[in-house]
Structure formats: structure tokens, C-alpha cells
Write a protein that holds these residues in place. Sequence first.
Motif, PDB file in Angstrom:
ATOM      1  N   GLU A   1     -21.069  51.407  39.070  1.00  9.77           N
ATOM      2  CA  GLU A   1     -21.478  49.843  40.065  1.00  9.77           C
ATOM      3  C   GLU A   1     -22.897  49.771  39.323  1.00  9.77           C
ATOM      4  O   GLU A   1     -23.106  48.526  39.497  1.00  9.77           O
ATOM      5  CB  GLU A   1     -21.048  50.530  42.022  1.00  9.77           C
ATOM      6  N   ARG A   2     -22.697  50.403  39.072  1.00  8.79           N
ATOM      7  CA  ARG A   2     -25.124  50.330  38.364  1.00  8.79           C
ATOM      8  C   ARG A   2     -24.890  50.193  37.176  1.00  8.79           C
ATOM      9  O   ARG A   2     -25.881  49.889  36.578  1.00  8.79           O
ATOM     10  CB  ARG A   2     -25.452  51.680  38.954  1.00  8.79           C
ATOM     11  N   ASN A   3     -24.235  50.308  36.213  1.00  9.62           N
ATOM     12  CA  ASN A   3     -23.188  49.691  35.279  1.00  9.62           C
ATOM     13  C   ASN A   3     -23.198  51.352  33.935  1.00  9.62           C
ATOM     14  O   ASN A   3     -24.588  50.717  33.495  1.00  9.62           O
ATOM     15  CB  ASN A   3     -24.144  48.624  34.558  1.00  9.62           C
ATOM     16  N   SER A   4     -22.786  51.938  34.671  1.00  6.58           N
ATOM     17  CA  SER A   4     -23.590  53.471  34.051  1.00  6.58           C
ATOM     18  C   SER A   4     -22.640  54.492  34.304  1.00  6.58           C
ATOM     19  O   SER A   4     -21.736  53.869  35.189  1.00  6.58           O
ATOM     20  CB  SER A   4     -24.758  53.927  34.948  1.00  6.58           C
ATOM     21  N   GLU A   5     -22.686  55.557  33.513  1.00  6.44           N
ATOM     22  CA  GLU A   5     -21.961  56.225  34.526  1.00  6.44           C
ATOM     23  C   GLU A   5     -22.601  58.063  34.750  1.00  6.44           C
ATOM     24  O   GLU A   5     -24.123  58.165  34.873  1.00  6.44           O
ATOM     25  CB  GLU A   5     -21.057  57.391  33.378  1.00  6.44           C
ATOM     26  N   LEU A   6     -21.902  59.032  34.898  1.00  3.56           N
ATOM     27  CA  LEU A   6     -22.776  60.405  35.136  1.00  3.56           C
ATOM     28  C   LEU A   6     -23.052  60.867  34.161  1.00  3.56           C
ATOM     29  O   LEU A   6     -22.167  60.401  33.180  1.00  3.56           O
ATOM     30  CB  LEU A   6     -21.781  61.419  36.123  1.00  3.56           C
ATOM     31  N   ALA A   7     -24.736  61.330  33.873  1.00  2.00           N
ATOM     32  CA  ALA A   7     -25.212  62.130  33.482  1.00  2.00           C
ATOM     33  C   ALA A   7     -24.630  63.140  31.636  1.00  2.00           C
ATOM     34  O   ALA A   7     -23.071  63.830  32.899  1.00  2.00           O
ATOM     35  CB  ALA A   7     -26.598  62.479  33.261  1.00  2.00           C
ATOM     36  N   VAL A   8     -24.687  62.836  31.293  1.00  2.00           N
ATOM     37  CA  VAL A   8     -23.904  63.454  29.976  1.00  2.00           C
ATOM     38  C   VAL A   8     -24.707  64.461  29.300  1.00  2.00           C
ATOM     39  O   VAL A   8     -25.914  63.458  28.535  1.00  2.00           O
ATOM     40  CB  VAL A   8     -23.125  62.524  28.706  1.00  2.00           C
TER      41      VAL A   8
END
Length: 333
Positions: A230-237
Motif C-alpha cells: 500500500e506504501r508502494n514498497s515491499e518488506l525490506a530485502v
Amino acid sequence: MSLNFSDKKEEETVYDEVKVKNELIEQTDDTKDEKANNRDGHFRQLACCLGILCVVLLLAIIGVCVYITAFNHTSEQNQLKENLTILQAVNLNLTNINNKLNSTVNNLTVQLDNLNKSYTALESNNTDLIAENQKLKTQNQKLKTQNQQLETQMKNLTDMLQDMETERNELNVSRAQWSIDQYCPIDKAVRQCKSCQVGWLQDQSSCYVILDVRPPNQKTWDEAQADCKERNSELAVINNRQEKAYIRGRSWNRTGISGYWIGLRVVDGKWTWVDGSDLTEISWIQPETPTEGHCAISVPTNIPNNGLKSVNCSDRNAWICEKKALRLFELKG
Ligand SMILES: *[C@@H]1O[C@H](CO)[C@@H](O)[C@H](O)[C@H]1NC(C)=O
Ligand SMILES: *[C@@H]1O[C@H](CO)[C@@H](O)[C@H](O)[C@H]1NC(C)=O
Ligand SMILES: *[C@@H]1O[C@H](CO)[C@@H](O)[C@H](O)[C@H]1NC(C)=O
Ligand SMILES: *[C@@H]1O[C@H](CO)[C@@H](O)[C@H](O)[C@H]1NC(C)=O
Ligand SMILES: *[C@@H]1O[C@H](CO)[C@@H](O)[C@H](O)[C@H]1NC(C)=O
Ligand SMILES: *[C@@H]1O[C@H](CO)[C@@H](O)[C@H](O)[C@H]1NC(C)=O
Ligand SMILES: *[C@@H]1O[C@H](CO)[C@@H](O)[C@H](O)[C@H]1NC(C)=O
Ligand SMILES: *[C@@H]1O[C@H](CO)[C@@H](O)[C@H](O)[C@H]1NC(C)=O
Ligand SMILES: *[C@@H]1O[C@H](CO)[C@@H](O)[C@H](O)[C@H]1NC(C)=O
Ligand SMILES: *[C@@H]1O[C@H](CO)[C@@H](O)[C@H](O)[C@H]1NC(C)=O
């Protein structure tokens, strides 16, 4: 017969002549008796001859009549024979004709029978065909209806797509506005652009947001990932040691927080990042064994271990989202 008649007449004429002569002689010559006796004998002989002649003539006439009658009879017989022969020939002809006709009739009967058979077969086929035709018609009708429905649906979808396109165009403007406000906020009437939005932290080419929320607002791994999207991101990689150190440094020790979800989980028996890559440095996580249904958290700095911990994905934790930083300047090289 005419011959017969004429003969009689002649005879009578002769007789009359004789009679007249006789009378004449009697009238004129009474005196001469001697001579007269002599003449009487002659007359008797003549009469006798005439009588015989008459009989002969009668016999001849009878003979002729009998002959004619017999001849006639023979000719009738011959004609009858002839007629019989003709009749026999006609009969033969008629028999032949009859046989031919019978054969023709028999042939026609056979042909009729065959035609009837063909007709019956065709009729049965026709019935089948009619049934099949009916079926096809019904099917066709169904397909038409279906087609109409699909057309309506397609029109609906086309309309919707157009609406969405319009909306998207409008959204693009507001999105641009939003982006510019996020990345280039106005500070003392001047727009100042930054690589990360307000509230996000920059490191290298990435922006991070640390959701250090406490219970009950903590989320499972799936919920956390959905929030990042929803924040135009993903969980950190984490791609390297440097990034690992950065994440670990931001995994703050807060009351009620045992760790922060990052984009690492077990998929098909392997530790896998959300970008699809595998975890290469397996020793980063404790325990290393990839347990199905487990995900990784980054734990606060002062816990003495390798920084990442394997926990149940259904656990509730804080989380860290990551997205690419905005490039404000052209990179050199
Ligand atoms: C033979 O046939 C003819 C016609 O063909 C007929 O006039 C005649 O009377 C017949 N003769 C007899 C004796 O039946
Ligand atoms: C019988 O038939 C033939 C032809 O088939 C014909 O020439 C002939 O004249 C006929 N005879 C009679 C007696 O009808
Ligand atoms: C016509 O033909 C049928 C069958 O072939 C047969 O039974 C019948 O005797 C025939 N009739 C004549 C008059 O030949
Ligand atoms: C009847 O049919 C046979 C063959 O089926 C044929 O040889 C014959 O000539 C036919 N007869 C007639 C009178 O058509
Ligand atoms: C054709 O055959 C059927 C039986 O198969 C029969 O009932 C019908 O009368 C026949 N028609 C003719 C015209 O022979
Ligand atoms: C009936 O129709 C079938 C095909 O549907 C065809 O193969 C067959 O020859 C037909 N029979 C007749 C007697 O027409
Ligand atoms: C399209 O279909 C949906 C339901 O499937 C309906 O709610 C909507 O009003 C339809 N839109 C148009 C433009 O027909
Ligand atoms: C909307 O913006 C994207 C970039 O975010 C751009 O690629 C796209 O062409 C834009 N759409 C329209 C309809 O202008
Ligand atoms: C994770 O926890 C849920 C309950 O919260 C449990 O049903 C499930 O079995 C656990 N999975 C593992 C792999 O331990
Ligand atoms: C976190 O901080 C608290 C004090 O605020 C401290 O008591 C605790 O030991 C710390 N936990 C860790 C794992 O360092």
C-alpha cells in the motif's frame, strides 16, 4: 344353272318346232299314209333320243351341283385351317406379349420395392436429420443468446475500461501532484527535493520506513507485506553486509517489540527473498533450517546473535518497508 336353263329352252324350242312341223304335215299331207308310217317310226326314235338326252342333262346338272357343294365345303375347311393358323400365331404373339408384360410388371414391382426401401431409408435419415437440425437450431439459439450476453458484457467491460482510463489519466495528475509534494516539499516557499519521501530514511539507493508499532497494531508477515505494498514498497530485502548492518541498526529496542519483519520467508523448503532471490548467506539466520511456515525478523541490535531470526509467520511483529530512492541527479559514469 344358266346353262341348265338354256338347254331346256332349246329342247322345248326343238320340241315346238317338231310339233308345228307335225301339224303342218298332218294338215297338208293326209294322203300319203305310207310315207307317214315311215315318218312315225323316225319320230319315236327322235323322242326317245330326246328323253335320254334330258335324263343325261339332268344327271349332269345334279353332278355339277354336287361338285359345287363339295368344292365349297373344302374351301371352307381350308379357310378354317387358315383362320386357325392365324389365330395360333396371334395367340403365340399374345402369349409373348403377355410374358413380356409380366416380366416388365415383375421388374417394375422389384424396382418399386427397391424405391420403397430407399425411400424408407431416406425418410428415416430425414427424420434423423430433422432431429439433428432441430438440435443444431437450439444450440445455435443458445450460442446466439450467449453471444449476445458476451457482447453486452464486453461492451460493459469496454465502458469500464474507458472509465478507468479516464480515471487513470486524472489520477496521473493527482499522482504527480502527490509525488512532487512527497519528494519536493515546500520549505520556506521553496520546493526542496529529496530522494525519499517525508518520514522515510535513505541509505544508498533505497528508502526505508521503520514501522516500530507496538501491540495490538503489530501484524503477521502477510499483513505487513500488504501494508508495504500500500506504501508502494515491499518488506525490506537485504542484498549485502552493509545493508544488513543498516537494517540491524534500525531494528530498535522498544518495549513490546521483539523484532521487525523483513522480506524473507521459507518457500518450498528454501529461504527466499520477496524479490524471488535465494538467501545466499544462510548463517545470517537462526535457526538456519528452513521450516515451512516460518518467516524472518530482524531483532534489536543488542541481542547477541546474527541479527535475523526464524519465527512463525503468524506471529505479530513490527516491520520495515523498502523502496527505491528517487534519483535527483544523473549518476556519474
Ligand atoms: C375366317 O376369318 C375371316 C376374318 O378373318 C372371317 O370373315 C371368316 O368368316 C372366317 N372363316 C370361318 C370359316 O370362320
Ligand atoms: C406377331 O408379332 C410380330 C412382331 O412381333 C408381327 O410381325 C406379326 O405380324 C405378328 N403376327 C400376328 C399374327 O399378329
Ligand atoms: C408372372 O410372373 C410371376 C412371378 O414371376 C409368376 O408367378 C406368374 O405365374 C407369371 N404369370 C404369367 C401369366 O406368366
Ligand atoms: C427385367 O430386368 C432384367 C434385369 O434385372 C433385364 O435383364 C430384363 O430385360 C428386364 N425385363 C424387362 C421386360 O424390362
Ligand atoms: C413400402 O413398405 C412399407 C413397409 O416397409 C409398406 O408399409 C408400404 O405400404 C410400402 N409402400 C409401397 C408404396 O409399396
Ligand atoms: C443416411 O445418412 C448417413 C449420414 O448421416 C449416410 O452415411 C447414409 O449413407 C445415409 N443413408 C441413406 C440411405 O441415404
Ligand atoms: C456492468 O456490469 C455490472 C455488473 O456486472 C453492472 O453493475 C454495471 O452497471 C454494468 N455497467 C454498464 C455500463 O453496463
Ligand atoms: C500515467 O503515468 C505513468 C507514469 O507513472 C505513465 O507511464 C503513463 O503513460 C501515464 N498515463 C497516462 C494516460 O498519461
Ligand atoms: C504457527 O502458529 C500457528 C498458530 O498461531 C499454528 O497453527 C501453526 O502450526 C504454527 N506453524 C508453525 C510452523 O509452527
Ligand atoms: C531493551 O531496553 C530495555 C530498557 O529500555 C532493556 O531493559 C532491555 O534489556 C533491552 N533489550 C535488549 C534485547 O537489549
